[in-house]
Design a protein around this motif. Structure first.
Motif, PDB file in Angstrom:
ATOM      1  N   GLU A   1       0.815  -1.210   0.000  1.00  9.85           N
ATOM      2  CA  GLU A   1       0.000   0.000   0.000  1.00  9.85           C
ATOM      3  C   GLU A   1       0.853   1.267   0.000  1.00  9.85           C
ATOM      4  N   GLY A   2       2.161   1.122  -0.173  1.00 12.87           N
ATOM      5  CA  GLY A   2       3.035   2.280  -0.262  1.00 12.87           C
ATOM      6  C   GLY A   2       3.505   2.823   1.069  1.00 12.87           C
ATOM      7  N   GLY A   3       3.245   2.102   2.157  1.00 12.07           N
ATOM      8  CA  GLY A   3       3.704   2.539   3.463  1.00 12.07           C
ATOM      9  C   GLY A   3       5.127   2.090   3.739  1.00 12.07           C
ATOM     10  N   THR A   4       5.699   2.644   4.776  1.00 17.44           N
ATOM     11  CA  THR A   4       7.066   2.306   5.196  1.00 17.44           C
ATOM     12  C   THR A   4       7.047   1.812   6.626  1.00 17.44           C
ATOM     13  N   ILE A   5       7.589   0.618   6.855  1.00 18.04           N
ATOM     14  CA  ILE A   5       7.718   0.106   8.213  1.00 18.04           C
ATOM     15  C   ILE A   5       8.828   0.882   8.914  1.00 18.04           C
ATOM     16  N   THR A   6       8.501   1.497  10.035  1.00 18.92           N
ATOM     17  CA  THR A   6       9.499   2.291  10.759  1.00 18.92           C
ATOM     18  C   THR A   6       9.941   1.628  12.052  1.00 18.92           C
TER      19      THR A   6
ATOM     20  N   CYS B   1      -5.033  -0.562   4.106  1.00 21.68           N
ATOM     21  CA  CYS B   1      -4.024  -1.476   4.632  1.00 21.68           C
ATOM     22  C   CYS B   1      -4.549  -2.190   5.872  1.00 21.68           C
ATOM     23  N   ALA B   2      -5.153  -1.456   6.795  1.00 23.46           N
ATOM     24  CA  ALA B   2      -5.681  -2.058   8.023  1.00 23.46           C
ATOM     25  C   ALA B   2      -6.778  -3.065   7.715  1.00 23.46           C
ATOM     26  N   LEU B   3      -7.646  -2.735   6.762  1.00 24.47           N
ATOM     27  CA  LEU B   3      -8.723  -3.663   6.404  1.00 24.47           C
ATOM     28  C   LEU B   3      -8.166  -4.926   5.753  1.00 24.47           C
ATOM     29  N   LYS B   4      -7.079  -4.796   5.018  1.00 27.23           N
ATOM     30  CA  LYS B   4      -6.431  -5.968   4.423  1.00 27.23           C
ATOM     31  C   LYS B   4      -5.735  -6.814   5.494  1.00 27.23           C
ATOM     32  N   ILE B   5      -5.145  -6.153   6.482  1.00 38.05           N
ATOM     33  CA  ILE B   5      -4.535  -6.888   7.596  1.00 38.05           C
ATOM     34  C   ILE B   5      -5.618  -7.687   8.324  1.00 38.05           C
ATOM     35  N   ASN B   6      -6.793  -7.093   8.489  1.00 38.43           N
ATOM     36  CA  ASN B   6      -7.903  -7.805   9.123  1.00 38.43           C
ATOM     37  C   ASN B   6      -8.282  -9.043   8.312  1.00 38.43           C
ATOM     38  N   TRP B   7      -8.321  -8.903   6.998  1.00 35.17           N
ATOM     39  CA  TRP B   7      -8.626 -10.066   6.144  1.00 35.17           C
ATOM     40  C   TRP B   7      -7.560 -11.146   6.305  1.00 35.17           C
ATOM     41  N   SER B   8      -6.299 -10.747   6.281  1.00 35.14           N
ATOM     42  CA  SER B   8      -5.218 -11.737   6.362  1.00 35.14           C
ATOM     43  C   SER B   8      -5.233 -12.449   7.709  1.00 35.14           C
ATOM     44  N   ALA B   9      -5.588 -11.739   8.780  1.00 39.05           N
ATOM     45  CA  ALA B   9      -5.621 -12.353  10.106  1.00 39.05           C
ATOM     46  C   ALA B   9      -6.695 -13.434  10.185  1.00 39.05           C
ATOM     47  N   LYS B  10      -7.871 -13.127   9.624  1.00 33.40           N
ATOM     48  CA  LYS B  10      -9.001 -14.048   9.757  1.00 33.40           C
ATOM     49  C   LYS B  10      -9.056 -15.098   8.658  1.00 33.40           C
TER      50      LYS B  10
ATOM     51  N   THR C   1     -15.331  -3.217  11.473  1.00 34.71           N
ATOM     52  CA  THR C   1     -15.165  -4.675  11.526  1.00 34.71           C
ATOM     53  C   THR C   1     -15.021  -5.250  10.122  1.00 34.71           C
ATOM     54  N   TYR C   2     -15.032  -4.399   9.116  1.00 39.04           N
ATOM     55  CA  TYR C   2     -14.929  -4.858   7.725  1.00 39.04           C
ATOM     56  C   TYR C   2     -13.524  -5.341   7.407  1.00 39.04           C
ATOM     57  N   HIS C   3     -13.428  -6.113   6.347  1.00 44.73           N
ATOM     58  CA  HIS C   3     -12.117  -6.477   5.830  1.00 44.73           C
ATOM     59  C   HIS C   3     -12.071  -6.216   4.337  1.00 44.73           C
ATOM     60  N   TRP C   4     -10.871  -6.185   3.796  1.00 46.23           N
ATOM     61  CA  TRP C   4     -10.635  -5.935   2.360  1.00 46.23           C
ATOM     62  C   TRP C   4      -9.844  -7.126   1.832  1.00 46.23           C
ATOM     63  N   ALA C   5     -10.496  -7.937   0.999  1.00 44.24           N
ATOM     64  CA  ALA C   5      -9.874  -9.158   0.501  1.00 44.24           C
ATOM     65  C   ALA C   5      -8.695  -8.851  -0.401  1.00 44.24           C
ATOM     66  N   LEU C   6      -7.652  -9.659  -0.282  1.00 46.71           N
ATOM     67  CA  LEU C   6      -6.470  -9.508  -1.156  1.00 46.71           C
ATOM     68  C   LEU C   6      -6.745 -10.101  -2.531  1.00 46.71           C
TER      69      LEU C   6
ATOM     70  N   SER D   1      -2.959  10.544  -0.690  1.00 45.81           N
ATOM     71  CA  SER D   1      -3.914   9.476  -0.351  1.00 45.81           C
ATOM     72  C   SER D   1      -3.468   8.661   0.856  1.00 45.81           C
ATOM     73  N   LYS D   2      -2.649   9.284   1.707  1.00 44.03           N
ATOM     74  CA  LYS D   2      -2.054   8.533   2.813  1.00 44.03           C
ATOM     75  C   LYS D   2      -3.083   7.958   3.779  1.00 44.03           C
ATOM     76  N   ASN D   3      -4.192   8.669   4.016  1.00 50.89           N
ATOM     77  CA  ASN D   3      -5.197   8.167   4.947  1.00 50.89           C
ATOM     78  C   ASN D   3      -5.958   6.986   4.365  1.00 50.89           C
ATOM     79  N   THR D   4      -6.320   7.091   3.100  1.00 46.69           N
ATOM     80  CA  THR D   4      -7.004   5.984   2.426  1.00 46.69           C
ATOM     81  C   THR D   4      -6.104   4.763   2.335  1.00 46.69           C
ATOM     82  N   SER D   5      -4.835   4.976   2.000  1.00 44.04           N
ATOM     83  CA  SER D   5      -3.899   3.854   1.903  1.00 44.04           C
ATOM     84  C   SER D   5      -3.743   3.143   3.243  1.00 44.04           C
ATOM     85  N   ALA D   6      -3.629   3.927   4.318  1.00 37.54           N
ATOM     86  CA  ALA D   6      -3.465   3.337   5.650  1.00 37.54           C
ATOM     87  C   ALA D   6      -4.719   2.585   6.078  1.00 37.54           C
ATOM     88  N   ALA D   7      -5.895   3.169   5.822  1.00 34.69           N
ATOM     89  CA  ALA D   7      -7.146   2.507   6.198  1.00 34.69           C
ATOM     90  C   ALA D   7      -7.342   1.220   5.402  1.00 34.69           C
TER      91      ALA D   7
END
Length: 231
Positions: free
Chosen positions: A84-89, A112-121, A226-231, A104-110
């Protein structure tokens, strides 16, 4: 020079030394900031992705199993951040900090979080259950996101130093990541207001985010999903 003398000298030096600051357009790293009173200012969105109930994980399960959960969660989160274009710090035990820049940093981060939720579940939990059919562990996590100007400086000593991210976004994102894991993604109003519609409205036509009052932070308005974003 004794240790006491050395520390006194350095503390006085830090307080007396003038700061040099500059505006940044990329995420700083430890090679771009000096140990002197040198800092980079950036407008950024910060995401913290944190495993929930990790104390229970390490107390009640084998160390190698806990390590597998840590590794799979942090690996998936880091790869999604990068996509999503972020940098791990920072990696900090069971969580990561990531920084997003740009229009688009806020949209990218949000997203990203929804995709992390998908990957976790749908990925980590799924394959954990397949590998360990008799293991009842359920993975819970939280992502917290905020946006603000950050003042990035280097702290520590030569040979053992890191960057310190001073600003609301880093602090609030970390605190949001400690909220109720039944709502895996928490964002501030400032992030919510800047989301593109595709990161705000779900495929069901409903707003993916529910407004809450953050009582511990002067009744601040925040949003959870509580939503997720499928990869």
């Amino acid at each position: 020079m004794s240790l006491k003398d050395d520390l006194e000298t350095r503390v006085k030096e830090i307080f007396k030394q003038q700061w040099t600051t500059r505006d940044g357009t990329v995420v700083p790293d430890d090679t771009s900031v000096k140990l002197s009173n040198d800092a980079v200012k950036i407008k950024a969105t910060v995401l913290y992705a944190d495993l929930a109930d990790s104390t229970i994980l390490v107390d009640q399960y084998k160390n190698w199993f806990a390590a597998e959960i840590y590794k799979t969660f942090l690996h998936c989160a880091a790869k999604i951040v990068s996509s999503e274009g972020g940098t791990i710090t920072a990696y900090d035990g069971d969580r990561i900090m990531a920084v997003f820049l740009g229009d688009s940093k806020n949209t990218s981060a949000a997203r990203c979080a929804l995709k992390i939720n998908w990957s976790a579940k749908q990925l980590i939990q799924k394959f954990k259950d397949e590998q360990y059919a008799n293991n009842s562990y359920k993975l819970f996590h939280v992502c917290g996101i905020d946006t603000s100007e950050l003042f990035v400086a280097k702290t520590g000593i030569r040979g053992a130093n890191d960057l310190v991210w001073v600003g609301r976004a880093a602090n609030y994102a970390a605190k949001l990541a400690a909220l109720d894991h039944n709502k895996p993604t928490w964002i501030t109003k400032e992030v919510y207001d800047m989301l593109h519609n595709n990161a705000k409205i779900g495929s069901d036509g409903k707003d993916m985010w529910v407004k809450h009052t953050w009582n511990a932070m002067n009744n601040m308005e925040i949003y959870a999903s509580t939503y997720h974003w499928a990869l």
